[in-house]
Design an enzyme around this catalytic site. Sequence first.
Site, PDB file in Angstrom:
ATOM      1  N   CYS A 109       0.628  -1.263  -0.377  1.00 27.53           N
ATOM      2  CA  CYS A 109      -0.103   0.351  -0.314  1.00 27.53           C
ATOM      3  C   CYS A 109       1.029   1.361   0.370  1.00 27.53           C
ATOM      4  O   CYS A 109       2.113   1.027   0.658  1.00 27.53           O
ATOM      5  CB  CYS A 109      -0.995   0.170   1.345  1.00 27.53           C
ATOM      6  SG  CYS A 109      -2.427   1.286   0.866  1.00 27.53           S
TER       7      CYS A 109
ATOM      8  N   CYS B 238      -0.008   4.363   1.419  1.00 29.16           N
ATOM      9  CA  CYS B 238      -0.477   5.136   2.105  1.00 29.16           C
ATOM     10  C   CYS B 238       0.666   5.696   3.235  1.00 29.16           C
ATOM     11  O   CYS B 238       1.334   6.444   3.640  1.00 29.16           O
ATOM     12  CB  CYS B 238      -1.347   4.650   2.943  1.00 29.16           C
ATOM     13  SG  CYS B 238      -1.198   3.502   4.078  1.00 29.16           S
TER      14      CYS B 238
ATOM     15  N   CYS C 101      -3.523   5.808  -0.136  1.00 32.16           N
ATOM     16  CA  CYS C 101      -3.374   4.554  -0.722  1.00 32.16           C
ATOM     17  C   CYS C 101      -2.894   4.947  -2.086  1.00 32.16           C
ATOM     18  O   CYS C 101      -2.508   3.387  -2.518  1.00 32.16           O
ATOM     19  CB  CYS C 101      -4.149   3.707  -0.190  1.00 32.16           C
ATOM     20  SG  CYS C 101      -4.567   3.746   1.463  1.00 32.16           S
TER      21      CYS C 101
ATOM     22  N   LYS D 150     -11.693  -5.023   2.708  1.00 30.83           N
ATOM     23  CA  LYS D 150     -11.485  -3.834   4.243  1.00 30.83           C
ATOM     24  C   LYS D 150     -12.465  -3.098   4.266  1.00 30.83           C
ATOM     25  O   LYS D 150     -12.361  -2.185   2.859  1.00 30.83           O
ATOM     26  CB  LYS D 150      -9.713  -3.742   3.910  1.00 30.83           C
ATOM     27  CG  LYS D 150      -9.264  -2.357   4.826  1.00 30.83           C
ATOM     28  CD  LYS D 150      -8.126  -2.393   4.599  1.00 30.83           C
ATOM     29  CE  LYS D 150      -7.403  -1.586   4.956  1.00 30.83           C
ATOM     30  NZ  LYS D 150      -5.730  -1.088   4.230  1.00 30.83           N
TER      31      LYS D 150
ATOM     32  N   ARG E  86      -2.492   4.270  12.163  1.00 35.69           N
ATOM     33  CA  ARG E  86      -1.959   5.565  11.525  1.00 35.69           C
ATOM     34  C   ARG E  86      -0.829   6.196  12.312  1.00 35.69           C
ATOM     35  O   ARG E  86      -0.081   7.006  11.451  1.00 35.69           O
ATOM     36  CB  ARG E  86      -3.636   6.447  11.292  1.00 35.69           C
ATOM     37  CG  ARG E  86      -4.117   5.399   9.942  1.00 35.69           C
ATOM     38  CD  ARG E  86      -5.223   5.822   9.690  1.00 35.69           C
ATOM     39  NE  ARG E  86      -6.143   5.562   8.721  1.00 35.69           N
ATOM     40  CZ  ARG E  86      -7.017   5.425   8.278  1.00 35.69           C
ATOM     41  NH1 ARG E  86      -7.610   7.064   8.897  1.00 35.69           N
ATOM     42  NH2 ARG E  86      -8.091   4.454   7.507  1.00 35.69           N
TER      43      ARG E  86
ATOM     44  N   ARG F 255     -10.853   7.795   3.544  1.00 39.05           N
ATOM     45  CA  ARG F 255     -10.754   6.836   2.780  1.00 39.05           C
ATOM     46  C   ARG F 255     -12.031   6.026   2.117  1.00 39.05           C
ATOM     47  O   ARG F 255     -11.850   5.172   1.703  1.00 39.05           O
ATOM     48  CB  ARG F 255      -9.904   5.241   3.496  1.00 39.05           C
ATOM     49  CG  ARG F 255      -8.254   5.878   3.607  1.00 39.05           C
ATOM     50  CD  ARG F 255      -7.324   4.809   4.117  1.00 39.05           C
ATOM     51  NE  ARG F 255      -5.955   4.947   5.338  1.00 39.05           N
ATOM     52  CZ  ARG F 255      -5.090   5.385   4.838  1.00 39.05           C
ATOM     53  NH1 ARG F 255      -5.387   6.791   3.543  1.00 39.05           N
ATOM     54  NH2 ARG F 255      -4.482   6.112   5.566  1.00 39.05           N
TER      55      ARG F 255
ATOM     56  N   GLU G  73     -16.901  -8.177  -3.772  1.00 37.21           N
ATOM     57  CA  GLU G  73     -14.934  -7.593  -4.003  1.00 37.21           C
ATOM     58  C   GLU G  73     -14.241  -9.318  -4.395  1.00 37.21           C
ATOM     59  O   GLU G  73     -13.627  -9.143  -4.104  1.00 37.21           O
ATOM     60  CB  GLU G  73     -14.892  -7.206  -2.555  1.00 37.21           C
ATOM     61  CG  GLU G  73     -14.949  -5.431  -2.560  1.00 37.21           C
ATOM     62  CD  GLU G  73     -14.268  -4.338  -3.264  1.00 37.21           C
ATOM     63  OE1 GLU G  73     -13.351  -5.523  -3.751  1.00 37.21           O
ATOM     64  OE2 GLU G  73     -14.411  -3.371  -3.370  1.00 37.21           O
TER      65      GLU G  73
ATOM     66  N   LYS H 111     -11.011  -7.327   7.258  1.00 32.42           N
ATOM     67  CA  LYS H 111     -10.657  -6.185   8.007  1.00 32.42           C
ATOM     68  C   LYS H 111     -11.236  -5.274   8.206  1.00 32.42           C
ATOM     69  O   LYS H 111     -12.017  -4.759   7.500  1.00 32.42           O
ATOM     70  CB  LYS H 111      -9.469  -5.950   7.308  1.00 32.42           C
ATOM     71  CG  LYS H 111      -8.599  -4.671   8.154  1.00 32.42           C
ATOM     72  CD  LYS H 111      -6.707  -4.638   7.056  1.00 32.42           C
ATOM     73  CE  LYS H 111      -7.009  -3.401   7.854  1.00 32.42           C
ATOM     74  NZ  LYS H 111      -6.082  -2.089   7.581  1.00 32.42           N
TER      75      LYS H 111
ATOM     76  N   SER I  17      -5.649  -2.690  14.525  1.00 42.47           N
ATOM     77  CA  SER I  17      -4.988  -1.606  16.216  1.00 42.47           C
ATOM     78  C   SER I  17      -6.304  -1.002  17.231  1.00 42.47           C
ATOM     79  O   SER I  17      -5.689  -1.685  18.947  1.00 42.47           O
ATOM     80  CB  SER I  17      -4.721  -0.363  15.237  1.00 42.47           C
ATOM     81  OG  SER I  17      -5.298   0.512  14.231  1.00 42.47           O
TER      82      SER I  17
HETATM   83  C1  PBG Z   1      -2.667   0.251   4.927  1.00 35.82           C
HETATM   84  C2  PBG Z   1      -3.316  -0.432   6.352  1.00 35.82           C
HETATM   85  C3  PBG Z   1      -3.592   0.331   7.460  1.00 35.82           C
HETATM   86  C4  PBG Z   1      -4.020  -0.889   8.045  1.00 35.82           C
HETATM   87  C5  PBG Z   1      -3.913  -2.282   7.452  1.00 35.82           C
HETATM   88  N1  PBG Z   1      -2.685  -1.083   5.788  1.00 35.82           N
HETATM   89  C6  PBG Z   1      -4.192   1.512   7.634  1.00 35.82           C
HETATM   90  C7  PBG Z   1      -5.334   2.231   6.869  1.00 35.82           C
HETATM   91  O1  PBG Z   1      -6.147   1.620   6.061  1.00 35.82           O
HETATM   92  O2  PBG Z   1      -5.545   3.245   6.808  1.00 35.82           O
HETATM   93  C8  PBG Z   1      -4.721  -1.096   9.569  1.00 35.82           C
HETATM   94  C9  PBG Z   1      -4.369  -1.663  10.481  1.00 35.82           C
HETATM   95  C10 PBG Z   1      -4.454  -1.878  11.397  1.00 35.82           C
HETATM   96  O3  PBG Z   1      -5.192  -0.858  12.458  1.00 35.82           O
HETATM   97  O4  PBG Z   1      -4.315  -2.592  12.384  1.00 35.82           O
HETATM   98  N2  PBG Z   1      -3.801   0.731   3.550  1.00 35.82           N
END
Ligand code: PBG
Length: 324
Positions: free
Chosen positions: A119, A121, A129, A194, A204, A216, A232, A247, A273
């Site tokens: 990714c 980002c 992203c 996602k 982040r 996003r 998807e 996710k 997270s």
């Molecule tokens: C990157 C990405 C993100 C996460 C995993 N890959 C952040 C987002 O999409 O903003 C989140 C993982 C987490 O919160 O543990 N695109």
Amino acid sequence: MYPHVRLRRLRKNASIRSLVSEHALSLADLIYPIFIVPGEHICEEISAMPGQFKYSLDQLPLLLQKIAEAGVSTVLLFGATAIKDAEGRCAYDKNSVICKALQYMKAYYPKLVLITDICLCSYTTAGHCGPIDADYVRNDLTLDIISKMAVSHAEAGADLVAPSGMMDGMVASIRGALDKNGWIDTGILSYSVKYASAFYGPFREAADCRPQSGDRKTYQMNPANSREAVCEAELDIQEGADMLMVKPGMPYLDIIAKLYQTFSLPIVAYQVSGEYSMIKAASSEGWIDEKAVVLESLLAFKRAGAIAIITYFALDVAVWLKMQ
Ligand code: PBG
């Protein structure tokens, strides 16, 4: 019917409960995320994720020793860069911290399964992203860049690449680039489903990838939708994904179950997270029992149909499982 039927008979003691247990969590289910940053002597705790750190490359030997001792067999790598630009082109630098980490891990821990997040980002100045045009991510330009990123990771030793930007066509584009460059055995774990979630907040900070403006929602999925999740996943399978991911985790168990019933590819759950931070915060206040809550939440992913779970608790869980 009662009084003849009594379901409590099979709950009478631990041995009987274990005999009829439908699901179990094992060491092989755990995937541990690692944040790698440029610089030296960095082992910096992520403030919203107590117990989780960002590491510079020189700190990896110690961390990998810990992972090996715990018996965790799979890691998911997140990178960062000192130089961001509008298009995030550092993401496919062959000398990126991710490529160096992959080379090190492949050489010294050849059995460890290496997955990398694909990714942009953390690499774009706007924190989106992909490159943007008036806050709207340019899909097809992003595909070119993430495909190069995937090839650089495959070359450096990634076993699977995990595109997480929710761009249309990302799996097909990456599969094409990998095959064209001879990486026919490098797999794709697609972040198929996602959601545009508030549960990513703490991440982040860790990955330095907060969008500088907007959100996003023009690429990640609307939390209101579940039929779209099937769409998807179906497209990703047609495009060549080897595994699917859902996710965030716990608020989306229905989605895991739905994909499990619909498709036969392995499904990975990501306990993100925000889920980690909530459990940590509540347990540090003494409001919940951390170990019990974590083990129960991971078992719930298995029950829903996940084959493996990405969790920041992986190393702790490995120790707890060994003690059981
Ligand atoms: C990157 C990405 C993100 C996460 C995993 N890959 C952040 C987002 O999409 O903003 C989140 C993982 C987490 O919160 O543990 N695109």
